[in-house]
Every structure is written in structure tokens, then in C-alpha cells.
Scaffold this active site. Structure first.
Site, PDB file in Angstrom:
ATOM      1  N   HIS A 104       0.836  -1.213   0.000  1.00  0.00           N
ATOM      2  CA  HIS A 104       0.000   0.000   0.000  1.00  0.00           C
ATOM      3  C   HIS A 104       0.867   1.258   0.000  1.00  0.00           C
ATOM      4  O   HIS A 104       0.443   2.312   0.457  1.00  0.00           O
ATOM      5  CB  HIS A 104      -0.945   0.046   1.204  1.00  0.00           C
ATOM      6  CG  HIS A 104      -1.615  -1.260   1.489  1.00  0.00           C
ATOM      7  ND1 HIS A 104      -2.815  -1.613   0.950  1.00  0.00           N
ATOM      8  CD2 HIS A 104      -1.203  -2.312   2.241  1.00  0.00           C
ATOM      9  CE1 HIS A 104      -3.146  -2.827   1.366  1.00  0.00           C
ATOM     10  NE2 HIS A 104      -2.178  -3.284   2.144  1.00  0.00           N
TER      11      HIS A 104
ATOM     12  N   SER B 126      14.822  20.902 -16.505  1.00  0.00           N
ATOM     13  CA  SER B 126      13.672  21.763 -16.775  1.00  0.00           C
ATOM     14  C   SER B 126      14.140  23.000 -17.520  1.00  0.00           C
ATOM     15  O   SER B 126      15.258  23.471 -17.323  1.00  0.00           O
ATOM     16  CB  SER B 126      13.035  22.162 -15.441  1.00  0.00           C
ATOM     17  OG  SER B 126      12.317  23.359 -15.573  1.00  0.00           O
TER      18      SER B 126
ATOM     19  N   LYS C 233      16.459  21.045 -11.468  1.00  0.00           N
ATOM     20  CA  LYS C 233      15.716  19.822 -11.755  1.00  0.00           C
ATOM     21  C   LYS C 233      16.556  18.713 -12.373  1.00  0.00           C
ATOM     22  O   LYS C 233      17.348  18.926 -13.282  1.00  0.00           O
ATOM     23  CB  LYS C 233      14.565  20.143 -12.708  1.00  0.00           C
ATOM     24  CG  LYS C 233      13.459  20.917 -12.042  1.00  0.00           C
ATOM     25  CD  LYS C 233      12.658  20.047 -11.105  1.00  0.00           C
ATOM     26  CE  LYS C 233      11.354  19.664 -11.770  1.00  0.00           C
ATOM     27  NZ  LYS C 233      10.592  18.735 -10.930  1.00  0.00           N
TER      28      LYS C 233
ATOM     29  N   GLU D 190       9.303   7.945 -16.828  1.00  0.00           N
ATOM     30  CA  GLU D 190       7.915   8.338 -17.064  1.00  0.00           C
ATOM     31  C   GLU D 190       7.468   7.947 -18.471  1.00  0.00           C
ATOM     32  O   GLU D 190       6.342   7.490 -18.683  1.00  0.00           O
ATOM     33  CB  GLU D 190       7.753   9.846 -16.862  1.00  0.00           C
ATOM     34  CG  GLU D 190       7.975  10.259 -15.415  1.00  0.00           C
ATOM     35  CD  GLU D 190       8.126  11.766 -15.265  1.00  0.00           C
ATOM     36  OE1 GLU D 190       7.481  12.521 -16.009  1.00  0.00           O
ATOM     37  OE2 GLU D 190       8.924  12.196 -14.410  1.00  0.00           O
TER      38      GLU D 190
END
Ligand code: ARG
Length: 465
Positions: free
Chosen positions: A164, A285, A291, A298
Site C-alpha cells: 500500500h 527543466s 531539476k 515516465e
């Protein structure tokens, strides 16, 4: 009003249909933009088909020789990218046949004897799918070896396992890495299983009913490396189950990659800091200078959506088709190629990500004792000393609540406190608390401790070479 398609058609059915095709229709019926990638398989099939026709007395030696020479010349042009692929010719099969006839003359028109584009496209797709399966299995093997390599260097790192997405029990990082290896092995097995049904030769099925000409299907199948010939021409010309299976195997493989990507996206956040990705696999970024984004992970996670979408598209394409070949099937290629491409691209990058990533051991260690990873171990300790597990669970639950209130770990509670909760607890209890102690005590086959990891590692080292 139909707009005339003015390009020279040169179609094989000019005897029956005399009007030039409407321009939009010409575009709709064409698949050359997608199926040109099948050219190698189409040529390979034609070369064997021609040899078989000669052996059966349908072609003379001379006719075979000129068809063969012509096909090889066409192949050379396709390889070099110099052969025009006009949409008026619809697909790669027609392009090759027309180019052949232009080179060798009317004898080229004998190649299609006993053959239809329906069994030809089924053949090409099976040959293509067989190669795709072999490539994918190879890439999955590379990825498994990358996980195994990381497990070899950092497998002993103790880290939390989550259920979980909440801290559950401590594990060795190697055991988590080998969990992915297990998933991927099922993918390899699934691909190998799909390959069995791919590797059956449909050529000789004709358009739907076979042919009255004396074709030797077994010869063609053997020459092209097939295990067998299809048994039923009606099924063989319209069956695309083998593509659906391939797309499913890719989709589930994509799901596995996506699950792993999600894990590592989370692990590489500042909050977790458990996994450090190599800069070569990250992007930054355009605005925020600090970043380091795990975009590759992804995109891998996202590619599985493409794979699943194509599988869904293919199943939807197939579901209402009457026997036998229907033109809807032309779009099978668009869907299948996109499905395989998506997963293949993801796999190619996944391997690099895994082989260059590192677990941040100090960072993992710094927070390892948070979250009471040893609570289950304490309950098992008490159970081993005679208390029913349900009661032990209750006792430990209360101790956890107490420790949490005091901002302590279970190991930081003193013995009188522990004994006040449960008199079965002795001074040896501290050997059962703390993540490292817990991991060292796992005993069941397949558990996430050092003994079991050693055995699993040995299994995979042997299997994956
Ligand atoms: N381009 C077609 C396909 O990919 C080839 C078969 C066309 N057959 C036909 N009878 N129109 O499926």
C-alpha cells in the site's frame, strides 16, 4: 463525385475494373506507408515460393533463374531505398511484383501462381512476428541481466518493502531486483509460447480455399524455418491470433516495465532518495535549474499505454470479422507494429537505466528504522514463545502505538517496558529488532533475506549466464 486518381495504376486486376481509382479511395486502400517494412520477408517468401514452383514443374529452371535474379535486384533497391513506393500500388506485395515484372518481363507474372496476397500477407506477418519475438526476448534478457548485475553489486542493501506504499517489512534490495527478473522471465516464456503459434506456415492457402495447382507446402515451410504448415486455408488466411498474442505479451511486458518505472520514479524523489539515476538517463527543466527529472522512466511508464491501446485496437478490429479474409485486417500491421515499437523502445532504454543506477545506501540506512519495519518480527518472536499470533499482533500493535507516542523505535523501548506488555519477552528480543536483524531471520523459501537471496542469485546467474 469521385475524383479521378490520375497516377498510372498498373494494378493486377485491371482486367476486371477499368476505371481509375478515386483519389481518396486510393489513399484509403493503401498500406504501403506501413507495410513496406515487410519487404525482406516478402522477398524471402517469394524466393522460396518460386523454387517450390520450379520443383513442382510449374516454372522451368530458366524462369526460376530470371525470377530469382529479378527479386534480388528489387531487394537491392529496397535495401538502398531507391525503389519508389507509390500508394497507387497499395502495398509492398504489389510494389515488389510490379518491380519484378518491369525487370524480368512477363515471366515475373508467373511468381504469383497459386498464391494470393491473403496468404502472402499472412506469411510475411508471421515471419516478421517471429523476428520481433526473438528481438524482444533478447532485449528482455539484457534487462534481466542488468537487474541481476545491480543485485550482484548492491543486493545486500537493507531497505524497506512497501505494501500500500506504506512501510511493511525490511528486505534486501537484491530480492526486490529479482522480483522484476521473475516478472520478466514470465514475459520471455510468454513470448516463447506465442512463437510456437507464430511459427506455422500459411503459404499455399491461397485467397481462402487453397489451389488446384500442385504446391508443395511442406517444402516452403521447411525452407522458411517454420515448424509446420497451417491445417485449414480458411482459418490461415484470416487468423491474426498470433498478432493478438504478441501484442498481449508486449502489453503485459509493458505493464511490468511500467510498474518498475513507477517504483523508481518514487525511489528517485528527494523524499525517498533511495535510487540515484545516471544523468545520461535524466532531463532537466527549461525553467527550474535544479531539476533532475526521471523523464525516461515516465516515458517508459507511458509507453505501456500505447501498447495496451494497440492491443485493444487489434482485438476490436478482429472481433466482428466474418470468415475469412476481410480488408479490415490491413490495419493489423499499423496496430501491431506500433505496439511492438513502443515496448521495444522502452526496453532499449530500461536496460541502460538499470545498469547505471545505484541505490543510495547511506540515505536508505538513515531512515531505515522509521516505520516499525520490525513489528512483524516482534510478533513472530512472541508467537514462537507460545502466545497465539492474534494476541501477539495485539501486543505489538500497542507497543508500536506507545513507541510512536514517545518518538522511539521498538528497539529503543527498554526491557521492562517490553515485558510489561508481554511477559514472554526476554532479553534476547533485541536480536529480533532492527531491520538488519529481521532480514537475517527470514527462513521460508523465496523470502527476502540473505540465505534465500543467495539461492535465487545462483539460480539466475546459471539461467541468465
Ligand atoms: N494489403 C493487404 C493487407 O495488408 C493485402 C491483402 C489484400 N487482399 C485483397 N484481397 N484485397 O491485408
Amino acid at each position: 463525385m469521385a475524383k479521378k486518381n490520375t497516377a498510372t495504376s498498373g494494378k493486377s486486376w485491371q482486367g476486371r475494373l477499368t476505371a481509375d481509382l478515386d483519389a481518396a479511395t486510393a489513399k484509403l486502400v493503401a498500406s504501403i506507408d506501413v507495410d513496406h517494412v515487410l519487404w525482406k520477408y516478402d522477398i524471402a517468401g517469394s524466393l522460396v515460393h518460386a523454387r517450390m514452383l520450379q520443383r513442382q514443374g510449374v516454372l522451368t529452371q530458366r524462369e526460376l533463374a530470371s525470377i530469382r535474379k529479378g527479386l534480388l535486384a528489387v531487394a537491392g533497391e529496397l535495401e538502398a531505398g531507391t525503389l519508389a513506393l507509390p500508394i497507387e500500388l497499395e502495398d509492398i506485395h504489389m510494389v515488389i511484383e510490379k518491380a519484378l515484372i518491369e525487370r524480368v518481363g512477363s515471366v515475373g507474372g508467373k511468381l504469383h501462381t497459386g498464391r494470393s496476397r491473403n496468404d502472402q500477407v499472412a506469411l510475411d506477418l508471421r515471419l516478421w512476428a517471429r523476428d520481433a519475438v526473438d528481438r524482444l526476448a533478447g532485449l528482455v534478457g539484457d534487462l534481466q541481466r542488468a537487474f541481476l548485475g545491480l543485485a550482484r553489486c548492491q543486493g545486500e542493501v537493507v531497505m524497506p518493502a512497501y505494501t500500500h506504499l506504506q512501510r511493511a517489512q525490511p528486505i534486501l534490495a537484491g530480492a526486490a531486483l529479482l522480483a522484476y527478473v521473475e516478472m520478466l522471465q514470465r514475459d520471455v516464456d510468454r513470448l516463447a509460447d506465442a512463437r510456437k503459434r507464430i511459427n506455422v506456415c500459411p503459404l499455399g492457402s491461397g485467397a481462402v480455399a487453397g489451389t488446384s495447382l500442385p504446391l508443395d507446402r511442406q517444402f516452403v515451410a521447411a525452407e522458411l524455418g517454420f515448424d509446420d504448415v497451417t491445417r485449414n486455408s480458411i482459418d490461415a488466411t484470416s487468423d491474426r491470433d498470433f498478432l493478438a498474442e504478441l501484442c498481449f505479451a508486449c502489453s503485459l511486458l509493458g505493464v511490468h516495465l511500467s510498474r518498475w518505472a513507477e517504483d523508481w520514479i518514487i525511489y528517485s524523489t528527494t523524499e525517498f532518495g533511495a535510487v540515484v539515476l545516471h544523468d545520461a538517463y535524466c532531463t532537466s527543466s527549461s525553467m527550474m535549474p535544479q531539476k533532475k527529472n526521471a523523464d525516461t522512466l515516465e516515458l517508459i511508464r507511458g509507453k505501456s499505454a500505447t501498447a495496451i491501446a494497440q492491443l485493444t485496437g487489434l482485438l476490436t478490429l478482429l472481433k466482428g470479422l466474418p470468415l475469412a479474409y476481410n480488408r479490415d485486417l490491413q490495419d493489423d500491421k499499423r496496430l501491431t507494429f506500433a505496439c511492438v515499437d513502443a515496448v521495444e523502445q522502452a526496453l532499449g532504454v530500461a536496460c541502460g537505466i538499470v545498469s547505471t543506477a545505484r541505490f543510495n545506501e547511506p540515505r536508505i540506512a538513515a531512515t531505515l528504522e522509521g516505520g516499525f519495519l520490525d513489528a512483524t518480527s516482534l510478533a513472530e518472536y512472541i508467537t514462537a514463545r507460545g502466545l497465539p499470533f492474534r494476541q501477539a499482533h495485539h501486543v505489538v500493535g500497542r507497543l508500536v502505538a506507545q513507541a510512536e507516542k514517545q518518538g522511539k523505535t521498538l528497539a529503543e523501548l527498554d526491557l521492562p517496558t517490553l515485558r510489561a506488555a508481554c511477559e514472554q519477552i526476554g532479553s534476547d528480543v533485541y536480536d529480533y529488532l532492527g531491520a538488519a536483524n529481521v532480514v537475517g531471520r527470514y527462513r521460508t523459501e523465496g523470502a527476502a533475506g540473505p540465505e534465500q537471496l543467495k539461492r535465487q542469485m545462483a539460480f539466475w546467474e546459471k539461467k541468465l549466464g
